[in-house]
Structures are given as C-alpha cells and as structure tokens.
Design a protein around this motif. Structure first.
Motif, PDB file in Angstrom:
ATOM      1  N   SER A 125       0.825  -1.191   0.082  1.00 21.96           N
ATOM      2  CA  SER A 125      -0.028   0.127  -0.113  1.00 21.96           C
ATOM      3  C   SER A 125       0.801   1.284   0.171  1.00 21.96           C
ATOM      4  O   SER A 125       0.351   2.492  -0.294  1.00 21.96           O
ATOM      5  CB  SER A 125      -1.033  -0.033   1.160  1.00 21.96           C
ATOM      6  OG  SER A 125       0.001   0.207   2.685  1.00 21.96           O
ATOM      7  N   ARG A 126       2.265   1.021   0.343  1.00 23.31           N
ATOM      8  CA  ARG A 126       2.899   2.539   0.610  1.00 23.31           C
ATOM      9  C   ARG A 126       4.044   2.581  -0.680  1.00 23.31           C
ATOM     10  O   ARG A 126       4.266   3.648  -0.990  1.00 23.31           O
ATOM     11  CB  ARG A 126       3.795   2.276   1.981  1.00 23.31           C
ATOM     12  CG  ARG A 126       2.952   2.571   2.814  1.00 23.31           C
ATOM     13  CD  ARG A 126       3.605   2.215   4.055  1.00 23.31           C
ATOM     14  NE  ARG A 126       3.166   2.408   5.535  1.00 23.31           N
ATOM     15  CZ  ARG A 126       3.603   2.403   6.629  1.00 23.31           C
ATOM     16  NH1 ARG A 126       4.978   2.162   6.899  1.00 23.31           N
ATOM     17  NH2 ARG A 126       2.903   2.240   7.690  1.00 23.31           N
ATOM     18  N   ILE A 127       4.156   1.486  -1.225  1.00 20.38           N
ATOM     19  CA  ILE A 127       5.156   1.560  -2.507  1.00 20.38           C
ATOM     20  C   ILE A 127       4.731   2.788  -3.497  1.00 20.38           C
ATOM     21  O   ILE A 127       5.682   3.500  -4.187  1.00 20.38           O
ATOM     22  CB  ILE A 127       5.460   0.129  -3.025  1.00 20.38           C
ATOM     23  CG1 ILE A 127       6.194  -0.578  -2.115  1.00 20.38           C
ATOM     24  CG2 ILE A 127       6.189   0.239  -4.423  1.00 20.38           C
ATOM     25  CD1 ILE A 127       6.339  -2.015  -2.308  1.00 20.38           C
ATOM     26  N   PRO A 128       3.500   2.439  -4.153  1.00 20.77           N
ATOM     27  CA  PRO A 128       2.972   3.453  -4.858  1.00 20.77           C
ATOM     28  C   PRO A 128       3.034   5.209  -4.550  1.00 20.77           C
ATOM     29  O   PRO A 128       3.371   5.922  -5.197  1.00 20.77           O
ATOM     30  CB  PRO A 128       1.455   3.138  -5.408  1.00 20.77           C
ATOM     31  CG  PRO A 128       1.394   1.735  -5.036  1.00 20.77           C
ATOM     32  CD  PRO A 128       2.320   1.699  -3.768  1.00 20.77           C
ATOM     33  N   SER A 129       2.767   5.208  -3.290  1.00 18.71           N
ATOM     34  CA  SER A 129       2.973   6.724  -2.768  1.00 18.71           C
ATOM     35  C   SER A 129       4.499   7.033  -2.732  1.00 18.71           C
ATOM     36  O   SER A 129       4.886   8.031  -2.982  1.00 18.71           O
ATOM     37  CB  SER A 129       2.441   6.939  -1.302  1.00 18.71           C
ATOM     38  OG  SER A 129       2.860   5.814  -0.487  1.00 18.71           O
ATOM     39  N   TRP A 130       5.382   6.167  -2.344  1.00 13.13           N
ATOM     40  CA  TRP A 130       6.799   6.242  -2.470  1.00 13.13           C
ATOM     41  C   TRP A 130       7.293   6.882  -3.791  1.00 13.13           C
ATOM     42  O   TRP A 130       7.995   7.660  -3.728  1.00 13.13           O
ATOM     43  CB  TRP A 130       7.853   5.086  -1.872  1.00 13.13           C
ATOM     44  CG  TRP A 130       7.548   4.800  -0.443  1.00 13.13           C
ATOM     45  CD1 TRP A 130       6.919   5.565   0.477  1.00 13.13           C
ATOM     46  CD2 TRP A 130       7.931   3.630   0.130  1.00 13.13           C
ATOM     47  NE1 TRP A 130       7.056   4.907   1.524  1.00 13.13           N
ATOM     48  CE2 TRP A 130       7.549   3.757   1.547  1.00 13.13           C
ATOM     49  CE3 TRP A 130       8.268   2.345  -0.292  1.00 13.13           C
ATOM     50  CZ2 TRP A 130       7.676   2.792   2.571  1.00 13.13           C
ATOM     51  CZ3 TRP A 130       8.521   1.439   0.645  1.00 13.13           C
ATOM     52  CH2 TRP A 130       8.277   1.591   1.923  1.00 13.13           C
ATOM     53  N   GLY A 145       5.393   8.054  -6.298  1.00  9.58           N
ATOM     54  CA  GLY A 145       4.839   9.100  -6.616  1.00  9.58           C
ATOM     55  C   GLY A 145       5.375  10.464  -6.044  1.00  9.58           C
ATOM     56  O   GLY A 145       5.770  11.272  -6.813  1.00  9.58           O
ATOM     57  N   SER A 146       5.828  10.308  -4.576  1.00  7.07           N
ATOM     58  CA  SER A 146       6.558  11.213  -3.992  1.00  7.07           C
ATOM     59  C   SER A 146       7.842  11.469  -4.433  1.00  7.07           C
ATOM     60  O   SER A 146       8.242  12.675  -4.618  1.00  7.07           O
ATOM     61  CB  SER A 146       6.414  11.287  -2.334  1.00  7.07           C
ATOM     62  OG  SER A 146       7.075  10.015  -1.968  1.00  7.07           O
ATOM     63  N   LEU A 147       8.595  10.450  -4.820  1.00  2.28           N
ATOM     64  CA  LEU A 147       9.882  10.776  -5.255  1.00  2.28           C
ATOM     65  C   LEU A 147      10.104  11.309  -6.626  1.00  2.28           C
ATOM     66  O   LEU A 147      10.830  12.131  -6.896  1.00  2.28           O
ATOM     67  CB  LEU A 147      10.789   9.236  -5.209  1.00  2.28           C
ATOM     68  CG  LEU A 147      12.169   9.299  -5.700  1.00  2.28           C
ATOM     69  CD1 LEU A 147      12.949  10.085  -4.844  1.00  2.28           C
ATOM     70  CD2 LEU A 147      12.548   7.832  -5.908  1.00  2.28           C
ATOM     71  N   SER A 148       9.169  10.659  -7.618  1.00  2.00           N
ATOM     72  CA  SER A 148       9.014  11.360  -8.828  1.00  2.00           C
ATOM     73  C   SER A 148       8.584  12.861  -8.904  1.00  2.00           C
ATOM     74  O   SER A 148       9.291  13.581  -9.642  1.00  2.00           O
ATOM     75  CB  SER A 148       8.152  10.350  -9.757  1.00  2.00           C
ATOM     76  OG  SER A 148       6.901  10.492  -9.241  1.00  2.00           O
ATOM     77  N   ARG A 149       7.668  13.301  -8.026  1.00  2.00           N
ATOM     78  CA  ARG A 149       7.215  14.597  -8.025  1.00  2.00           C
ATOM     79  C   ARG A 149       8.297  15.465  -7.599  1.00  2.00           C
ATOM     80  O   ARG A 149       8.764  16.514  -8.010  1.00  2.00           O
ATOM     81  CB  ARG A 149       5.981  14.497  -7.090  1.00  2.00           C
ATOM     82  CG  ARG A 149       4.709  14.285  -7.725  1.00  2.00           C
ATOM     83  CD  ARG A 149       3.496  14.679  -6.782  1.00  2.00           C
ATOM     84  NE  ARG A 149       3.618  14.008  -5.508  1.00  2.00           N
ATOM     85  CZ  ARG A 149       3.093  12.842  -5.228  1.00  2.00           C
ATOM     86  NH1 ARG A 149       2.324  12.166  -6.395  1.00  2.00           N
ATOM     87  NH2 ARG A 149       3.220  12.267  -4.248  1.00  2.00           N
ATOM     88  N   PHE A 150       9.067  15.067  -6.153  1.00  2.00           N
ATOM     89  CA  PHE A 150      10.266  15.654  -5.877  1.00  2.00           C
ATOM     90  C   PHE A 150      11.292  15.930  -6.923  1.00  2.00           C
ATOM     91  O   PHE A 150      11.822  17.037  -7.083  1.00  2.00           O
ATOM     92  CB  PHE A 150      10.661  15.000  -4.537  1.00  2.00           C
ATOM     93  CG  PHE A 150      11.823  15.578  -4.199  1.00  2.00           C
ATOM     94  CD1 PHE A 150      12.198  16.656  -3.457  1.00  2.00           C
ATOM     95  CD2 PHE A 150      13.264  14.855  -4.378  1.00  2.00           C
ATOM     96  CE1 PHE A 150      13.151  17.291  -2.745  1.00  2.00           C
ATOM     97  CE2 PHE A 150      14.382  15.431  -3.853  1.00  2.00           C
ATOM     98  CZ  PHE A 150      14.363  16.407  -2.818  1.00  2.00           C
ATOM     99  N   ILE A 151      11.839  14.527  -7.750  1.00  2.00           N
ATOM    100  CA  ILE A 151      12.667  15.079  -8.723  1.00  2.00           C
ATOM    101  C   ILE A 151      12.238  15.904  -9.727  1.00  2.00           C
ATOM    102  O   ILE A 151      13.108  16.742 -10.057  1.00  2.00           O
ATOM    103  CB  ILE A 151      13.129  13.468  -9.072  1.00  2.00           C
ATOM    104  CG1 ILE A 151      14.013  12.836  -7.979  1.00  2.00           C
ATOM    105  CG2 ILE A 151      14.016  13.624 -10.333  1.00  2.00           C
ATOM    106  CD1 ILE A 151      14.167  11.366  -8.219  1.00  2.00           C
ATOM    107  N   PHE A 152      11.194  15.652 -10.198  1.00  2.00           N
ATOM    108  CA  PHE A 152      10.732  16.566 -11.346  1.00  2.00           C
ATOM    109  C   PHE A 152      10.495  18.007 -10.992  1.00  2.00           C
ATOM    110  O   PHE A 152      10.762  18.984 -11.790  1.00  2.00           O
ATOM    111  CB  PHE A 152       9.603  15.770 -12.167  1.00  2.00           C
ATOM    112  CG  PHE A 152       9.941  14.847 -12.885  1.00  2.00           C
ATOM    113  CD1 PHE A 152      10.842  14.819 -13.956  1.00  2.00           C
ATOM    114  CD2 PHE A 152       9.330  13.457 -12.277  1.00  2.00           C
ATOM    115  CE1 PHE A 152      11.023  13.653 -14.702  1.00  2.00           C
ATOM    116  CE2 PHE A 152       9.754  12.019 -13.353  1.00  2.00           C
ATOM    117  CZ  PHE A 152      10.523  12.495 -14.335  1.00  2.00           C
ATOM    118  N   ALA A 153      10.104  18.172  -9.885  1.00  2.00           N
ATOM    119  CA  ALA A 153       9.754  19.826  -9.329  1.00  2.00           C
ATOM    120  C   ALA A 153      10.948  20.363  -9.198  1.00  2.00           C
ATOM    121  O   ALA A 153      11.232  21.428  -9.554  1.00  2.00           O
ATOM    122  CB  ALA A 153       9.123  19.550  -8.137  1.00  2.00           C
TER     123      ALA A 153
END
Length: 94
Positions: free
Chosen positions: A66-71, A73-81
C-alpha cells in the motif's frame, strides 16, 4: 547573481542538498543489497541466492504494497519539481 536575494540562493542550495540526500539514500540501498547478495553468495549456492533474493523482494513488496506507489509518486514529484525549477532558474540567469 548579485541581484538574487539570500532567500532564493538558500532555496537553491536546499534543493540541491535534497537531491544529494536522495542520491545518497539510493546509493546506500544499492550498496546494502550488494552486501546482502555477497554474504548470501558465500554461504548458499548461486541459484538459491537468487531465489532467496526474489522471495525477500516478494515479502517486502507484499508487506509494503500500500505504501510503494506513494513512495514512487512522491519521489518522482520531488525529482521532477526540482529538475524543472533548476532549469527555470538557470534560464532566468541568461
């Protein structure tokens, strides 16, 4: 660069430090996996090591399913932002 305020320079430094921390964590995880693989390889034949690694990854993915998709998602948003913001700030300098 003289026109930039101290706050914007500190924000840029903070963003670059965050990226370095993410890279350091990734490197530590990869090094840890390599260490576990080498330890298992010394005590267990190679086919069994591969199967144990797969079983371990399966157990990890089941426990944190349940946590892997959020990890990710948050990692990709952080990197791309941070990537787009750095490109934007670089284009402003020109």
């Amino acid at each position: 660069m003289a026109n930039e305020s101290d706050d914007t320079r500190l924000e840029k430094i903070d963003q670059k430090l965050r990226i370095l921390v993410v890279l350091a964590v990734c490197q530590a995880v990869i090094t840890g996996l390599m260490f576990v693989y080498l330890v298992l390889e010394n005590f267990i034949p190679s086919n069994s090591t591969f199967f144990l690694l797969l079983i371990g990854l399966g157990i990890f993915s089941y426990l944190f399913r349940s946590r892997i998709p959020s990890w990710f998602g948050s990692l990709s948003r952080f990197i791309f932002a941070n990537l787009f913001e750095m490109r934007k700030s670089d284009s402003i300098k020109k």
